[in-house]
Design a protein around this motif. Structure first.
Motif, PDB file in Angstrom:
ATOM      1  N   UNK A 203      48.591  22.379  27.703  1.00  0.00           N
ATOM      2  CA  UNK A 203      49.610  23.310  27.194  1.00  0.00           C
ATOM      3  C   UNK A 203      48.920  24.645  26.934  1.00  0.00           C
ATOM      4  N   UNK A 204      48.960  25.515  27.912  1.00  0.00           N
ATOM      5  CA  UNK A 204      48.225  26.777  27.826  1.00  0.00           C
ATOM      6  C   UNK A 204      48.749  27.635  26.665  1.00  0.00           C
ATOM      7  N   UNK A 205      47.857  28.376  26.023  1.00  0.00           N
ATOM      8  CA  UNK A 205      48.251  29.121  24.819  1.00  0.00           C
ATOM      9  C   UNK A 205      48.953  30.447  25.111  1.00  0.00           C
ATOM     10  N   UNK A 206      49.528  30.990  24.050  1.00  0.00           N
ATOM     11  CA  UNK A 206      50.082  32.347  24.000  1.00  0.00           C
ATOM     12  C   UNK A 206      49.032  33.248  23.377  1.00  0.00           C
ATOM     13  N   UNK A 207      48.805  34.433  23.967  1.00  0.00           N
ATOM     14  CA  UNK A 207      47.867  35.408  23.404  1.00  0.00           C
ATOM     15  C   UNK A 207      48.629  36.674  23.064  1.00  0.00           C
ATOM     16  N   UNK A 208      48.544  37.099  21.817  1.00  0.00           N
ATOM     17  CA  UNK A 208      49.154  38.345  21.340  1.00  0.00           C
ATOM     18  C   UNK A 208      48.036  39.347  21.059  1.00  0.00           C
ATOM     19  N   UNK A 209      48.108  40.492  21.703  1.00  0.00           N
ATOM     20  CA  UNK A 209      47.020  41.477  21.622  1.00  0.00           C
ATOM     21  C   UNK A 209      47.457  42.749  20.907  1.00  0.00           C
ATOM     22  N   UNK A 210      46.482  43.406  20.326  1.00  0.00           N
ATOM     23  CA  UNK A 210      46.665  44.751  19.787  1.00  0.00           C
ATOM     24  C   UNK A 210      45.278  45.356  19.610  1.00  0.00           C
ATOM     25  N   UNK A 211      45.200  46.543  19.007  1.00  0.00           N
ATOM     26  CA  UNK A 211      43.875  47.130  18.756  1.00  0.00           C
ATOM     27  C   UNK A 211      43.856  47.852  17.419  1.00  0.00           C
ATOM     28  N   UNK A 212      42.683  47.834  16.814  1.00  0.00           N
ATOM     29  CA  UNK A 212      42.488  48.377  15.467  1.00  0.00           C
ATOM     30  C   UNK A 212      42.267  49.886  15.500  1.00  0.00           C
ATOM     31  N   UNK A 213      41.653  50.391  16.561  1.00  0.00           N
ATOM     32  CA  UNK A 213      41.256  51.797  16.617  1.00  0.00           C
ATOM     33  C   UNK A 213      42.431  52.720  16.877  1.00  0.00           C
ATOM     34  N   UNK A 214      42.209  54.001  16.566  1.00  0.00           N
ATOM     35  CA  UNK A 214      43.196  55.054  16.826  1.00  0.00           C
ATOM     36  C   UNK A 214      42.508  56.217  17.531  1.00  0.00           C
ATOM     37  N   UNK A 215      43.326  57.079  18.111  1.00  0.00           N
ATOM     38  CA  UNK A 215      42.768  58.313  18.658  1.00  0.00           C
ATOM     39  C   UNK A 215      42.344  59.218  17.496  1.00  0.00           C
ATOM     40  N   UNK A 216      41.425  60.143  17.730  1.00  0.00           N
ATOM     41  CA  UNK A 216      40.977  61.028  16.654  1.00  0.00           C
ATOM     42  C   UNK A 216      42.057  62.026  16.230  1.00  0.00           C
ATOM     43  N   UNK A 217      41.865  62.568  15.046  1.00  0.00           N
ATOM     44  CA  UNK A 217      42.699  63.662  14.543  1.00  0.00           C
ATOM     45  C   UNK A 217      41.866  64.932  14.578  1.00  0.00           C
ATOM     46  N   UNK A 218      42.201  65.899  15.441  1.00  0.00           N
ATOM     47  CA  UNK A 218      41.427  67.136  15.475  1.00  0.00           C
ATOM     48  C   UNK A 218      41.503  67.872  14.130  1.00  0.00           C
TER      49      UNK A 218
END
Length: 629
Positions: A203-218
């Protein structure tokens, strides 16, 4: 009374010899002036009337309804005789039924119909998203190839926020931290495994992805923010700050969903995995690449049933509401041009300085654009067909052209290429994004470096882009043009000399960065995995997630939300997960009219849109357990 000439003199004006000096002369002069003024007035009135007439004609011409004209009228074809979308087009943009979990109805009552509608809980969830935004997790281009140090040792200061984020998420979501297996991958990436009752091999799993980083603020933009970018300001309606839309909102929504499922006693039959990278904004080579390797080692190629990452969302177009799900991405390359020439004093310049030569090269590149094509395997065609079938306000001729694309493809491509938003769904884009040259005002520059970003069309490849630029630059290097020695290094790190001349005024080198990316595989839309995500979207996003305190909103406010495939012109961390599954879908459960400032000032998301995201991930986890793949 003094004579007129005397009055003029006493006022300080010189006496003109032709000025009248008696009353009779004055009356005669006045008569002449009146006649001239009357003539000028008549001219002015006539001129004004003419202007008014022209304006009236212009406005009448523009406000009077005109008969609709066929933008494809140059074709020797009668579109009136062509097929339109009808009942026999079920195979085109098939809409799966809204998918409602059939098991554990107590969880529906507790969470989906309960907490997610409760104003107090919604405020608490919004505050948790705000807390995540207050942690500065900017990432910068120069960090792309810098490996993190081992856990517990000092790392570069730019990454200090990632350690803080790990600590915060463990405290904010204690049940997730307790019941899911957490692994730190390459120090900062987070991998959570919620083990199901069934073996992942069967029973193959479900993978939910995201990322912690953000683009910089000039720093130059700080005074333009209504609320400081890392204040995580929450005014009860919007959560403000960098990352609130891209994409701490999805990361926090995923964990909110899991935390509340755990609180309700939910136990998955099939394993659910959460994979959070920390450098997606700089291509994910330290985060998602390491996460993917760990999952591949553990599950093997094709060992995941379904993977969902960030992507498009929900918006209104042509009179219909569409939820767009990315099923592929354009390819990607970064290239550099390095031009070296002799230096010297600026008082004795050559015909073209180094920077001048580079300017001519760049201008030539920009003048030689790629050709748009709309191939059958381009997901943009599926997107067009969905939009044409379900968008009632689409130009009727455009509808028919899309329905009969095989008969009018060249004209359709030409028509769509008029708008850059649609052109680059069919065409490789090239943008010169950075340039650097010269070190002093009175010194001739000896080197100029220009960077080019290319997003590769579905019908093209990295090799095609390299061939295009090499051919163009070889032609420019000829002595009859710029007279340059020209070499290149391709994405396989192979260096080649293309042109040499003893009369060269400089040396040009073209290089493709090694992590060049081909267009992504196209995920199928005729599988149970597609029906799962599309059906869940149609169920969750039919509900109105606007809840006012003390006021119960109608549950089903929006009928007929349409799910359509989409080609993404930008890239995500999914580039590293291709070997895990064919079912990679890119989707953000957010609404275009409730998010603002992505990658720019005043980034913010409406609380209702964030809660809709929580509901989507909550239901996708539940529905995943009930589908037969």
């Amino acid at each position: 009374m003094l004579p007129i000439a005397t009055i003029a003199t006493e006022k300080g004006s010189p006496v003109h010899p032709e000025l009248p000096t008696s009353h009779s002369d004055l009356e005669q002069a006045r008569a002449i002036i009146r006649a001239k003024e009357t003539k000028e007035h008549r001219k002015a009135i006539c001129f004004g009337l003419a202007i008014l007439l022209l304006l009236a004609c212009y406005f009448f011409d523009n406000i009077t309804p005109r008969p609709f004209t066929d933008p494809f009228s140059e074709l020797p074809l009668d579109l009136d005789a062509f097929d339109d979308f009808g009942n026999d087009d079920d195979a085109i943009c098939r809409q799966p039924a809204p998918r409602v979990p059939q098991q554990n109805q107590n969880i529906t009552e507790r969470n989906y119909d309960g907490l997610f509608r409760d104003p107090e809980w919604r405020k608490e969830a919004g505050e948790r998203l705000a807390q995540s935004v207050r942690i500065d997790t900017q990432t910068f281009d120069h960090l792309r190839d810098i490996m993190p140090t081992p856990e517990g040792t000092p790392d570069i200061p730019e990454r200090a926020g990632f350690d803080k984020f790990k600590e915060w998420i463990a405290k904010a979501y204690p049940l997730t931290h307790k019941h899911l297996k957490r692994e730190l991958v390459n120090r900062y990436a987070l991998l959570y495994t919620w083990e199901g009752k069934e073996d992942v091999k069967t029973a193959k799993p479900l993978v939910l992805c995201s990322h912690i980083d953000t683009v910089p603020v000039p720093a130059s933009s700080l005074d333009q923010w209504v609320h400081p970018p890392f204040s995580g300001h929450f005014d009860g309606e919007y959560i403000w700050g960098r990352g609130s839309v891209d994409t701490k909102n999805t990361l926090v929504a995923i964990v909110e969903a899991v935390e509340n499922l755990l609180a309700a006693g939910f136990k998955p039959k099939r394993t659910v995995i959460l994979a959070f990278g920390f450098d997606e904004e700089i291509s994910g080579y330290q985060g998602a690449r390491f996460l993917s390797k760990k999952l591949l080692d553990r599950l093997g190629p094709g060992g995941v049933e379904l993977l969902i990452d960030e992507g498009p969302g929900i918006g209104t177009e042509y009179g219909a509401t569409f939820a767009s799900i990315g099923i592929s991405e354009k390819g990607y390359t970064d290239s550099t041009l390095t031009l070296s020439t002799a230096g010297g004093h600026s008082s004795i310049p050559p015909k073209h300085t180094n920077i001048g030569l580079m300017a001519r090269i760049i201008a030539n590149i920009e003048e030689n654009v790629y050709t748009p094509e709309l191939s059958d395997d381009n997901p943009f065609l599926l997107n067009l067909q969905c939009t044409a079938k379900y968008g009632p306000e689409m130009n009727p001729w455009l509808k028919k052209a899309i329905r009969n694309v095989d008969k009018v493809r060249p004209a359709l491509v030409k028509y769509l290429a008029r708008d850059v938003q649609t052109r680059y769904m069919m065409q490789t884009s090239q943008a010169v994004t950075m340039i650097n040259g010269g070190v002093k005002l009175n010194a001739l520059p000896e080197q100029t470096i220009a960077s080019i970003n290319q997003r590769i069309a579905m019908h093209s490849s990295v090799e095609t882009v390299e061939h295009h630029l090499i051919g163009l630059l070889t032609h420019l290097s000829d002595p009859s043009r710029l007279a340059l020695n020209f070499t290149s290094t391709n994405h396989l790190n192979v260096t080649k000399t293309h042109f040499e001349t003893p009369d060269a005024v400089g040396a040009l080198h073209y290089e493709t960065f090694i992590p060049a990316l081909q267009p992504a595989p196209v995920s199928p839309v005729d599988t149970p995995a597609w029906d799962l995500i599309a059906g869940t979207v149609r169920r969750v996003s039919a509900r109105n997630w606007e809840v006012k305190e003390g006021k119960e909103e109608k549950e089903e406010e929006e009928e007929g939300i349409i799910v359509r495939p989409e080609l993404m012109p930008a890239n995500t961390d999914t580039r590293h997960y291709w070997d895990l599954t064919k079912n990679i879908f890119r989707y953000d459960p957010i609404r275009a009219d409730k998010i603002f400032g992505i990658h720019t000032v005043n980034e913010r998301i409406a609380l209702s849109s964030f809660i809709e995201s929580v509901a989507f991930f909550h239901e996708i986890v539940r529905n995943f357990q009930e589908v037969e793949f």
